[in-house]
Design a protein around this motif. Sequence first.
Motif, mmCIF file in Angstrom:
data_model
loop_
_atom_site.group_PDB
_atom_site.id
_atom_site.type_symbol
_atom_site.label_atom_id
_atom_site.label_comp_id
_atom_site.label_asym_id
_atom_site.label_seq_id
_atom_site.Cartn_x
_atom_site.Cartn_y
_atom_site.Cartn_z
ATOM 1 N N ARG A 1 -78.644 -27.720 -25.192
ATOM 2 C CA ARG A 1 -79.628 -27.857 -24.318
ATOM 3 C C ARG A 1 -80.541 -26.898 -23.886
ATOM 4 N NH1 ARG A 1 -75.150 -30.677 -21.683
ATOM 5 N NH2 ARG A 1 -74.642 -28.615 -20.853
ATOM 6 N N ARG A 2 -80.094 -25.720 -23.952
ATOM 7 C CA ARG A 2 -80.894 -24.394 -23.762
ATOM 8 C C ARG A 2 -81.934 -24.258 -24.657
ATOM 9 N NH1 ARG A 2 -76.874 -21.597 -23.019
ATOM 10 N NH2 ARG A 2 -76.461 -20.630 -24.765
ATOM 11 N N HIS A 3 -81.576 -24.497 -25.877
ATOM 12 C CA HIS A 3 -82.508 -24.316 -27.081
ATOM 13 C C HIS A 3 -83.335 -25.626 -27.508
ATOM 14 C CE1 HIS A 3 -81.341 -20.001 -27.894
ATOM 15 N NE2 HIS A 3 -80.043 -20.662 -27.760
ATOM 16 N N GLN B 1 -73.138 -45.952 -48.053
ATOM 17 C CA GLN B 1 -74.718 -45.589 -47.564
ATOM 18 C C GLN B 1 -75.002 -44.269 -47.302
ATOM 19 O OE1 GLN B 1 -75.385 -47.618 -43.723
ATOM 20 N NE2 GLN B 1 -77.447 -46.868 -43.568
ATOM 21 N N PRO B 2 -75.651 -43.767 -47.945
ATOM 22 C CA PRO B 2 -76.074 -42.325 -47.943
ATOM 23 C C PRO B 2 -77.074 -41.797 -46.640
ATOM 24 C CG PRO B 2 -76.324 -43.037 -50.176
ATOM 25 C CD PRO B 2 -76.280 -44.218 -49.346
ATOM 26 N N LEU B 3 -76.675 -41.074 -45.915
ATOM 27 C CA LEU B 3 -77.218 -40.571 -44.792
ATOM 28 C C LEU B 3 -77.772 -39.017 -44.778
ATOM 29 C CD1 LEU B 3 -74.936 -42.247 -42.159
ATOM 30 C CD2 LEU B 3 -76.850 -43.259 -42.963
ATOM 31 N N VAL B 4 -78.778 -38.884 -43.895
ATOM 32 C CA VAL B 4 -79.094 -37.572 -43.599
ATOM 33 C C VAL B 4 -79.462 -37.344 -42.127
ATOM 34 C CG1 VAL B 4 -81.552 -37.957 -44.096
ATOM 35 C CG2 VAL B 4 -80.798 -35.741 -44.332
ATOM 36 N N PHE B 5 -78.704 -36.326 -41.702
ATOM 37 C CA PHE B 5 -78.861 -35.803 -40.159
ATOM 38 C C PHE B 5 -79.951 -34.724 -40.296
ATOM 39 C CE2 PHE B 5 -74.862 -37.822 -40.085
ATOM 40 C CZ PHE B 5 -74.599 -38.308 -39.008
ATOM 41 N N HIS B 6 -80.846 -34.720 -39.252
ATOM 42 C CA HIS B 6 -81.743 -33.829 -38.907
ATOM 43 C C HIS B 6 -81.697 -33.140 -37.623
ATOM 44 C CE1 HIS B 6 -83.591 -36.266 -41.948
ATOM 45 N NE2 HIS B 6 -84.106 -35.164 -42.689
ATOM 46 N N ALA B 7 -81.883 -32.067 -37.537
ATOM 47 C CA ALA B 7 -81.847 -31.224 -36.141
ATOM 48 C C ALA B 7 -82.785 -30.182 -36.235
ATOM 49 C CB ALA B 7 -80.227 -30.638 -35.781
ATOM 50 N N ARG B 8 -83.425 -30.002 -35.058
ATOM 51 C CA ARG B 8 -84.520 -28.834 -35.087
ATOM 52 C C ARG B 8 -84.767 -28.271 -33.796
ATOM 53 N NH1 ARG B 8 -90.439 -31.106 -36.206
ATOM 54 N NH2 ARG B 8 -90.716 -29.081 -35.533
ATOM 55 N N THR B 9 -85.388 -26.784 -33.626
ATOM 56 C CA THR B 9 -85.944 -26.646 -32.397
ATOM 57 C C THR B 9 -87.342 -26.076 -32.861
ATOM 58 O OG1 THR B 9 -85.061 -24.168 -32.985
ATOM 59 C CG2 THR B 9 -83.602 -25.604 -31.687
ATOM 60 N N ALA B 10 -88.014 -25.245 -31.790
ATOM 61 C CA ALA B 10 -89.243 -24.844 -32.316
ATOM 62 C C ALA B 10 -89.414 -24.040 -33.382
ATOM 63 C CB ALA B 10 -89.949 -24.233 -31.061
ATOM 64 N N HIS B 11 -88.236 -23.296 -33.728
ATOM 65 C CA HIS B 11 -88.081 -22.342 -34.670
ATOM 66 C C HIS B 11 -87.234 -22.562 -35.919
ATOM 67 C CE1 HIS B 11 -89.013 -20.148 -30.673
ATOM 68 N NE2 HIS B 11 -90.233 -20.018 -31.512
#
Length: 345
Positions: A190-192, A246-256
């Motif tokens: 949450r903080r980032h 079923q092949p999947l891809v998870f994505h996660a990101r912040t501003a940097h």
Amino acid sequence: MIIDTLSDLDPQPFDALDPSIGTAGTHSRLLGLERDTRWTTRYSVVHDTEGIAAATPIYLCGASRWLDPAYDPAVWASGREASETWQPRRTVVLAGRADLRSSLHVAPRARTPWVLRALLQDAADVAGVQHVAIPYIFDHDRRFLNIYAGPALRWRQLGAEASFYPPFADLTRLPSKIRSVLKRDLAAIRRHEVVSRVDDWTNRRPEELEADVYLIAAHKARFGLPDHPELVALRMSHWTRVSHVQPLVFHARTAHIEGVLTALLWSNELELHELGLSGEPSRERQAVYAELVFHAPMRFAASHGLTRIRAGLEASTAKYVRGATLAPVFTAVTTMDALLDATRS
């Protein structure tokens, strides 16, 4: 009985022999591995009154060096002679040669000395080599081998596969120590301001896939594991041809920071595969890692009614403190003569 290809066996009875290693042990996955002509593949098949009782993979590598360092028996064996002794063309590999999980594919009812002798005799007849490697097997196969051939085997534990089971993301039902670690993760996420999503690998646009595989290859290179984006893409393309996966891809990101994690959905399991993270070590990057490897997969598993997340052999401590169960993975090396002598005694 020795057969040349799994296409000679019905998938359902084969898959029922030992489903414990998930996608890595399925008929469809092993049949796909047969396409790699650098390896000669055979199977030792045993039948009993109930049908197929065992179908153990037998592999011979035709290359002058081991194609994957994780499957180089010289790394596991001890002694000055290891590198020269365990050359690919002088070694037969039993049970598996990919995915860091293997199985002898012997039904529980057939774990007897005569079945083991039959499997080993077939391997000796096929291979014509003296040295034997049995990599990345779980404890039930290790115990089977030890009962009837223990004195001949040199064992080494290669790690432990981490698995998460329900209640997954339901913190109210988890022990307090695990709950505390996960709460710290969530506070950092949450903080980032980490945001995440999951996509079907086969629905990704070419430019999106290119960015994903580049990130995974670059992440591995940062840890001294040379890779190439095309090889990452090739490995995932193999899984698109495996039945019921079923092949999947998870994505996660912040501003940097950007992160990706490939995964496989099969039956009631989610299997986490290859990770890619941008940036240098930081608390922000750690928050992206926590979302990608733990929290996003847990929410996905909970929302899809899954019963297991397979989280691989790496970073066992980080997974254990977040509630993972660890299953040791073993390898054995020996000679064919010693194995056959032990099963005769």
